[in-house]
Design a protein around this motif. Structure first.
Motif, mmCIF file in Angstrom:
data_model
loop_
_atom_site.group_PDB
_atom_site.id
_atom_site.type_symbol
_atom_site.label_atom_id
_atom_site.label_comp_id
_atom_site.label_asym_id
_atom_site.label_seq_id
_atom_site.Cartn_x
_atom_site.Cartn_y
_atom_site.Cartn_z
ATOM 1 N N ASP A 35 0.841 -1.206 0.000
ATOM 2 C CA ASP A 35 0.000 0.000 0.000
ATOM 3 C C ASP A 35 0.876 1.256 0.000
ATOM 4 N N ASP A 36 1.850 1.264 -0.909
ATOM 5 C CA ASP A 36 2.808 2.362 -1.008
ATOM 6 C C ASP A 36 2.841 2.841 -2.449
ATOM 7 N N ALA A 37 2.147 3.938 -2.750
ATOM 8 C CA ALA A 37 2.058 4.431 -4.124
ATOM 9 C C ALA A 37 3.410 4.866 -4.670
ATOM 10 N N ASP A 38 4.347 5.197 -3.799
ATOM 11 C CA ASP A 38 5.662 5.679 -4.233
ATOM 12 C C ASP A 38 6.687 4.556 -4.328
ATOM 13 N N TYR A 39 6.254 3.328 -4.200
ATOM 14 C CA TYR A 39 7.212 2.225 -4.175
ATOM 15 C C TYR A 39 7.982 2.104 -5.487
ATOM 16 N N GLY A 40 7.397 2.537 -6.582
ATOM 17 C CA GLY A 40 8.047 2.409 -7.874
ATOM 18 C C GLY A 40 9.370 3.135 -7.990
ATOM 19 N N ARG A 41 9.655 4.035 -7.053
ATOM 20 C CA ARG A 41 10.927 4.777 -7.126
ATOM 21 C C ARG A 41 12.118 3.827 -7.080
ATOM 22 N N HIS A 42 11.991 2.726 -6.378
ATOM 23 C CA HIS A 42 13.097 1.770 -6.276
ATOM 24 C C HIS A 42 13.357 1.121 -7.640
ATOM 25 N N ALA A 43 12.299 0.699 -8.300
ATOM 26 C CA ALA A 43 12.455 0.076 -9.610
ATOM 27 C C ALA A 43 12.881 1.102 -10.653
ATOM 28 N N ARG A 44 12.447 2.346 -10.504
ATOM 29 C CA ARG A 44 12.858 3.390 -11.455
ATOM 30 C C ARG A 44 14.379 3.560 -11.432
ATOM 31 N N THR A 45 14.965 3.539 -10.244
ATOM 32 C CA THR A 45 16.427 3.665 -10.145
ATOM 33 C C THR A 45 17.107 2.524 -10.890
ATOM 34 N N ALA A 46 16.590 1.316 -10.721
ATOM 35 C CA ALA A 46 17.153 0.166 -11.431
ATOM 36 C C ALA A 46 16.957 0.316 -12.940
ATOM 37 N N ALA A 47 15.805 0.825 -13.352
ATOM 38 C CA ALA A 47 15.538 1.012 -14.779
ATOM 39 C C ALA A 47 16.484 2.057 -15.378
ATOM 40 N N GLU A 48 16.744 3.113 -14.651
ATOM 41 C CA GLU A 48 17.681 4.133 -15.127
ATOM 42 C C GLU A 48 19.076 3.539 -15.332
ATOM 43 N N THR A 49 19.489 2.665 -14.429
ATOM 44 C CA THR A 49 20.795 2.001 -14.554
ATOM 45 C C THR A 49 20.823 1.101 -15.788
ATOM 46 N N LEU A 50 19.748 0.325 -15.994
ATOM 47 C CA LEU A 50 19.678 -0.542 -17.169
ATOM 48 C C LEU A 50 19.761 0.271 -18.460
ATOM 49 N N LEU A 51 19.028 1.369 -18.511
ATOM 50 C CA LEU A 51 19.035 2.196 -19.712
ATOM 51 C C LEU A 51 20.413 2.818 -19.941
ATOM 52 N N ALA A 52 21.038 3.290 -18.877
ATOM 53 C CA ALA A 52 22.358 3.916 -19.007
ATOM 54 C C ALA A 52 23.378 2.938 -19.567
ATOM 55 N N HIS A 53 23.309 1.686 -19.134
ATOM 56 C CA HIS A 53 24.265 0.690 -19.611
ATOM 57 C C HIS A 53 23.948 0.220 -21.028
ATOM 58 N N ALA A 54 22.705 0.352 -21.424
ATOM 59 C CA ALA A 54 22.318 -0.138 -22.747
ATOM 60 C C ALA A 54 22.446 0.918 -23.834
ATOM 61 N N LEU A 55 22.488 2.179 -23.445
ATOM 62 C CA LEU A 55 22.594 3.246 -24.437
ATOM 63 C C LEU A 55 23.983 3.274 -25.056
ATOM 64 N N PRO A 56 24.063 3.607 -26.339
ATOM 65 C CA PRO A 56 25.381 3.704 -26.973
ATOM 66 C C PRO A 56 26.237 4.750 -26.267
ATOM 67 N N ASP A 57 27.539 4.492 -26.167
ATOM 68 C CA ASP A 57 28.463 5.435 -25.537
ATOM 69 C C ASP A 57 28.720 6.571 -26.508
ATOM 70 N N SER A 58 28.221 7.757 -26.144
ATOM 71 C CA SER A 58 28.351 8.894 -27.043
ATOM 72 C C SER A 58 29.669 9.633 -26.871
ATOM 73 N N SER A 59 30.431 9.289 -25.807
ATOM 74 C CA SER A 59 31.700 9.972 -25.589
ATOM 75 C C SER A 59 32.772 9.344 -26.459
ATOM 76 N N PRO A 60 33.756 10.127 -26.948
ATOM 77 C CA PRO A 60 34.798 9.571 -27.820
ATOM 78 C C PRO A 60 35.713 8.659 -27.044
ATOM 79 N N PRO A 61 36.320 7.675 -27.704
ATOM 80 C CA PRO A 61 37.274 6.792 -27.037
ATOM 81 C C PRO A 61 38.403 7.620 -26.421
ATOM 82 N N HIS A 62 39.003 7.049 -25.390
ATOM 83 C CA HIS A 62 40.016 7.776 -24.606
ATOM 84 C C HIS A 62 41.184 8.250 -25.481
ATOM 85 N N HIS A 63 41.640 7.381 -26.433
ATOM 86 C CA HIS A 63 42.780 7.773 -27.223
ATOM 87 C C HIS A 63 42.444 8.880 -28.201
#
Length: 207
Positions: free
Chosen positions: A173-201
């Motif tokens: 009975d916690d309407a805000d409980y989804g915040r925990h899964a949202r954090t996990a979803a943000e992590t999944l998306l961040a790791h799955a998105l193409p790396d837009s930064s140039p390679p180090h070299h």
């Protein structure tokens, strides 16, 4: 109210809408299986003859109820089809539940219905399954649009998070409980998105 008056009202305009409104309230407060067709007729109010003229079986009524929810924009999946917000925010919108006004938090109505009609061959269960498959198709399209790697697998992970969060929000009975899964979803998306930064070299040569 007399039976004649109830029958008269049932034959009037809006009988089907009153039936669905009454069913929605009863299903939400006491569950689908615990709600009898006579209860729905009394709450509508319509005659039983009118009720069965609109809905031959209880399964027909339940499916019509779920179809109404699906088209109303009131389910968590509805955010996925909104074109006024970016794809990433549509996905993360799965993890937001509006706080109820002094009412218990409800989980996903399609999961609830499937649980009350556990036979996979049951028409209600089949309809709920269709909605859950549609959900993953919509998320797959959005993560593909974002350019995420392995979009099909990522979409399954995201909808699993969303469904799990909705179920736990209901249990706790916690309407805000989804915040925990949202954090996990943000992590999944961040790791799955193409790396837009140039390679180090390359970055070193440009410097």
């Amino acid at each position: 109210m007399s039976a004649t008056t109830t029958a008269s009202r049932g034959r009037g305009r809006g009988g089907r809408e009153r039936i669905l409104t009454a069913a929605a309230t009863l299903f939400a407060t006491q569950g689908i299986n615990a709600t009898g067709m006579e209860q729905v007729a009394e709450a509508a109010p319509v005659s039983k003859r009118t009720l069965y003229a609109h809905f031959r079986t209880k399964s027909d009524l339940v499916i019509a109820h779920l179809q109404g929810l699906a088209s109303s924009g009131a389910t968590m999946e509805s955010v996925l089809t909104r074109e006024d917000i970016p794809p990433r925010e549509r996905i993360l919108g799965l993890f937001h539940q509006a706080a109820p006004d002094a009412a218990p938090v409800r989980g996903c109505p399609f999961i609830d219905a499937a649980a009350e009609f556990p036979d996979p061959r049951d028409p209600v269960h089949s309809y709920a399954r269709e909605q859950k498959l549609r959900m993953v198709r919509l998320v797959t399209a959005l993560v593909t649009e974002l350019g995420c790697r392995e979009p099909a697998a990522l979409a399954e992970q995201l909808v699993t998070l969303a469904d799990g969060a909705a179920s736990r929000a209901m249990v706790l009975d916690d309407a805000d409980y989804g915040r925990h899964a949202r954090t996990a979803a943000e992590t999944l998306l961040a790791h799955a998105l193409p790396d837009s930064s140039p390679p180090h070299h390359e970055a070193g040569r440009r410097a």
